[in-house]
Design an enzyme around this catalytic site. Structure first.
Site, mmCIF file in Angstrom:
data_model
loop_
_atom_site.group_PDB
_atom_site.id
_atom_site.type_symbol
_atom_site.label_atom_id
_atom_site.label_comp_id
_atom_site.label_asym_id
_atom_site.label_seq_id
_atom_site.Cartn_x
_atom_site.Cartn_y
_atom_site.Cartn_z
ATOM 1 C CG ASP A 164 -60.726 48.556 36.144
ATOM 2 O OD1 ASP A 164 -60.107 48.227 37.185
ATOM 3 O OD2 ASP A 164 -60.805 47.811 35.149
ATOM 4 C CE1 TYR B 289 -57.464 45.854 30.488
ATOM 5 C CE2 TYR B 289 -58.329 47.806 31.567
ATOM 6 C CZ TYR B 289 -58.320 46.435 31.401
ATOM 7 O OH TYR B 289 -59.167 45.656 32.157
ATOM 8 C CB SER C 275 -58.758 40.143 37.683
ATOM 9 O OG SER C 275 -59.713 40.189 36.646
ATOM 10 C CD GLN D 101 -61.735 44.453 37.189
ATOM 11 O OE1 GLN D 101 -61.553 44.626 35.996
ATOM 12 N NE2 GLN D 101 -61.332 45.317 38.092
ATOM 13 C CD1 TRP E 211 -63.842 41.284 34.795
ATOM 14 C CD2 TRP E 211 -64.344 41.096 32.618
ATOM 15 N NE1 TRP E 211 -63.397 40.056 34.349
ATOM 16 C CE2 TRP E 211 -63.691 39.919 33.021
ATOM 17 C CE3 TRP E 211 -64.742 41.213 31.288
ATOM 18 C CZ2 TRP E 211 -63.431 38.845 32.145
ATOM 19 C CZ3 TRP E 211 -64.486 40.153 30.416
ATOM 20 C CH2 TRP E 211 -63.836 38.992 30.846
ATOM 21 N N PRO F 11 -70.266 44.215 31.850
ATOM 22 C CG PRO F 11 -70.952 46.300 32.635
ATOM 23 C CD PRO F 11 -69.716 45.499 32.311
ATOM 24 N N GLY G 194 -68.143 50.323 30.467
ATOM 25 C CA GLY G 194 -67.266 50.660 29.355
ATOM 26 C C GLY G 194 -68.100 51.509 28.408
HETATM 27 P P1 NDP Z 1 -69.233 46.336 28.452
HETATM 28 O O1 NDP Z 1 -69.562 44.901 28.386
HETATM 29 O O2 NDP Z 1 -70.257 47.238 29.074
HETATM 30 O O3 NDP Z 1 -68.933 46.831 26.947
HETATM 31 C C1 NDP Z 1 -68.664 48.177 26.699
HETATM 32 C C2 NDP Z 1 -68.758 48.472 25.202
HETATM 33 O O4 NDP Z 1 -70.092 48.233 24.731
HETATM 34 C C3 NDP Z 1 -68.479 49.931 24.912
HETATM 35 O O5 NDP Z 1 -67.105 50.209 24.821
HETATM 36 C C4 NDP Z 1 -69.237 50.138 23.605
HETATM 37 O O6 NDP Z 1 -68.478 49.586 22.550
HETATM 38 C C5 NDP Z 1 -70.496 49.286 23.853
HETATM 39 N N1 NDP Z 1 -71.525 50.074 24.566
HETATM 40 C C6 NDP Z 1 -71.556 50.413 25.879
HETATM 41 N N2 NDP Z 1 -72.652 51.112 26.184
HETATM 42 C C7 NDP Z 1 -73.354 51.215 25.051
HETATM 43 C C8 NDP Z 1 -74.604 51.819 24.732
HETATM 44 N N3 NDP Z 1 -75.313 52.432 25.674
HETATM 45 N N4 NDP Z 1 -75.045 51.729 23.462
HETATM 46 C C9 NDP Z 1 -74.338 51.092 22.502
HETATM 47 N N5 NDP Z 1 -73.141 50.500 22.733
HETATM 48 C C10 NDP Z 1 -72.657 50.565 23.996
HETATM 49 O O7 NDP Z 1 -67.919 46.627 29.259
HETATM 50 P P2 NDP Z 1 -66.360 46.326 28.921
HETATM 51 O O8 NDP Z 1 -66.206 45.025 28.239
HETATM 52 O O9 NDP Z 1 -65.814 47.544 28.268
HETATM 53 O O10 NDP Z 1 -65.788 46.195 30.393
HETATM 54 C C11 NDP Z 1 -65.896 47.300 31.294
HETATM 55 C C12 NDP Z 1 -64.583 47.479 32.017
HETATM 56 O O11 NDP Z 1 -64.281 46.309 32.787
HETATM 57 C C13 NDP Z 1 -63.351 47.666 31.118
HETATM 58 O O12 NDP Z 1 -63.210 48.970 30.634
HETATM 59 C C14 NDP Z 1 -62.254 47.283 32.061
HETATM 60 O O13 NDP Z 1 -61.953 48.357 32.927
HETATM 61 C C15 NDP Z 1 -62.878 46.134 32.846
HETATM 62 N N6 NDP Z 1 -62.501 44.821 32.280
HETATM 63 C C16 NDP Z 1 -61.747 43.973 33.050
HETATM 64 C C17 NDP Z 1 -61.358 42.749 32.605
HETATM 65 C C18 NDP Z 1 -60.538 41.853 33.482
HETATM 66 O O14 NDP Z 1 -60.046 40.817 33.018
HETATM 67 N N7 NDP Z 1 -60.354 42.199 34.738
HETATM 68 C C19 NDP Z 1 -61.718 42.276 31.237
HETATM 69 C C20 NDP Z 1 -62.549 43.207 30.520
HETATM 70 C C21 NDP Z 1 -62.926 44.410 31.033
HETATM 71 P P3 NDP Z 1 -68.551 50.124 21.028
HETATM 72 O O15 NDP Z 1 -69.128 51.468 21.005
HETATM 73 O O16 NDP Z 1 -67.150 50.081 20.551
HETATM 74 O O17 NDP Z 1 -69.377 49.106 20.306
#
Ligand code: NDP
Length: 323
Positions: A49, A54, A155, A181, A210, A212, A290
């Protein structure tokens, strides 16, 4: 890996997919992007995605280059982009929104950055109050007709706007949206579980959900403050930290403390419990992961193997912990 139909469409997406918001360019450069995409692909992930906004288009450049270097057959995976916010810090009036002009140009620019001939999924990243929905539906339909987009969707659109898009498409013999989304996690449930409920029934809407892990809060890593190198420490994401420190943020951390006891008892990590919980919802076509490292990604991909532990009894304990 489990594959789920994206709503009523014939497209089968991996139940876990991988996205690049925040991470690509800000935390991950090409080498690590390749490692993460490779790890995901090897685990069966077939959807990556992205969005024009971005890292102002840099995320698409990295993803396109990584996929090209990895050399996977183009028909074995899906890539998305999203249009609305623009790919510049201060976009001019024609460089953002959902006008025909920007929808068309943003698609062409995303294809160039990704080095691809078509987008599998193309999302309207938000609703645009300044553009009639009919104009956007027509632009999306034309991109589908031209073979530049295979499925288009929305979205964070209010349900009533998705209904409007469907009735316009139906009345004018245009291609309707196939997927939405939305944010979905243990803390944000209303839209996916209630507002969109009629849309699954009436239109066979698919969802690619998104955040999760609520940006990482649902890993438990923020229970004792903001750890070094985490998302909430990054410049530009102070708003996330502020949200963690208000009353709602404190309640969320308290809920995570309770959820961690359940996760420990079941022999899984907190992140895996939160992801497995999202996967339990049959209206979720794919959970977009993510991750800022391969290690995080591996842990998260293993959530797939934990879903069967979330029995009805466990689900009600989780509900009680987050009530
Ligand atoms: P999450 O809520 O899963 O957060 C991901 C972040 O959490 C990581 O980048 C990392 O950040 C931390 N993390 C993830 N797994 C672990 C772990 N096992 N242990 C410790 N820290 C962890 O997802 P996102 O917010 O990144 O969203 C996922 C995707 O959804 C995005 O990449 C994008 O493609 C989409 N999205 C779409 C949106 C929309 O408006 N349509 C808005 C937002 C996202 P760190 O290490 O930096 O702390």
């Amino acid at each position: 890996m489990e594959y789920r139909r994206m709503g009523k469409s014939g497209l089968k997406l991996s139940a876990l997919s991988f996205g690049s918001w925040v991470t690509f360019k800000n935390q991950i450069e090409i080498k690590q992007a390749e490692q993460c995409i490779g790890t995901a692909y090897d685990a069966g992930v077939n959807f990556f995605d992205n969005a024009e906004t971005y890292a102002n288009g840099e995320s698409e450049l990295i993803m396109g280059k990584a996929l090209r270097n990895l050399g996977y057959s183009r028909d074995s995976f899906c890539v998305s982009s999203k249009v609305f916010f623009g790919s510049r810090d201060h976009p001019k009036p024609t460089q953002h929104g959902l006008s025909r002009k920007h929808v068309m140009e943003a698609c062409h620019q995303a294809l160039q950055r990704l080095q691809m001939d078509y987008l599998d999924l193309y999302f309207c990243h938000r609703s645009d109050p300044d553009t009639p929905i009919e104009e956007t539906v027509r632009a999306m339909h034309d991109l589908v007709q031209q073979g530049k987009v295979l499925y288009w969707g929305t979205s964070e659109w209010p349900a009533e706007n998705i209904v409007a898009a469907h009735s316009i498409a139906h009345g004018l013999y245009l291609t309707p949206p196939s997927m939405e989304q939305p944010q979905y996690n243990l803390f944000v449930r209303e839209r996916v579980e209630r507002e969109y409920a009629p849309l699954y029934r009436d239109y066979g809407l698919g969802t690619t959900i998104w955040s999760p892990l609520a940006s990482g809060v649902l890993t438990g890593k923020y229970n004792r403050g903001v750890p070094k190198g985490s998302r909430m420490e990054l410049p530009g994401y102070e708003w996330l930290k502020e949200r963690l420190q208000n009353e709602e943020g404190r309640q969320r951390v308290a809920a995570v403390e309770k959820l961690m006891l359940i996760a420990r008892e079941l022999g899984m990590s907190m992140a895996q419990l939160a992801l497995a919980w999202c996967l339990k919802n049959p209206h979720v076509s794919t959970v977009i992961l993510g991750a800022s490292s391969v290690q995080q990604l591996r842990e998260n991909l293993d959530a797939m193997t934990q879903v069967q532990k979330l029995t009805a009894e466990v689900m009600s304990r989780i509900a009680a912990a987050t009530a």
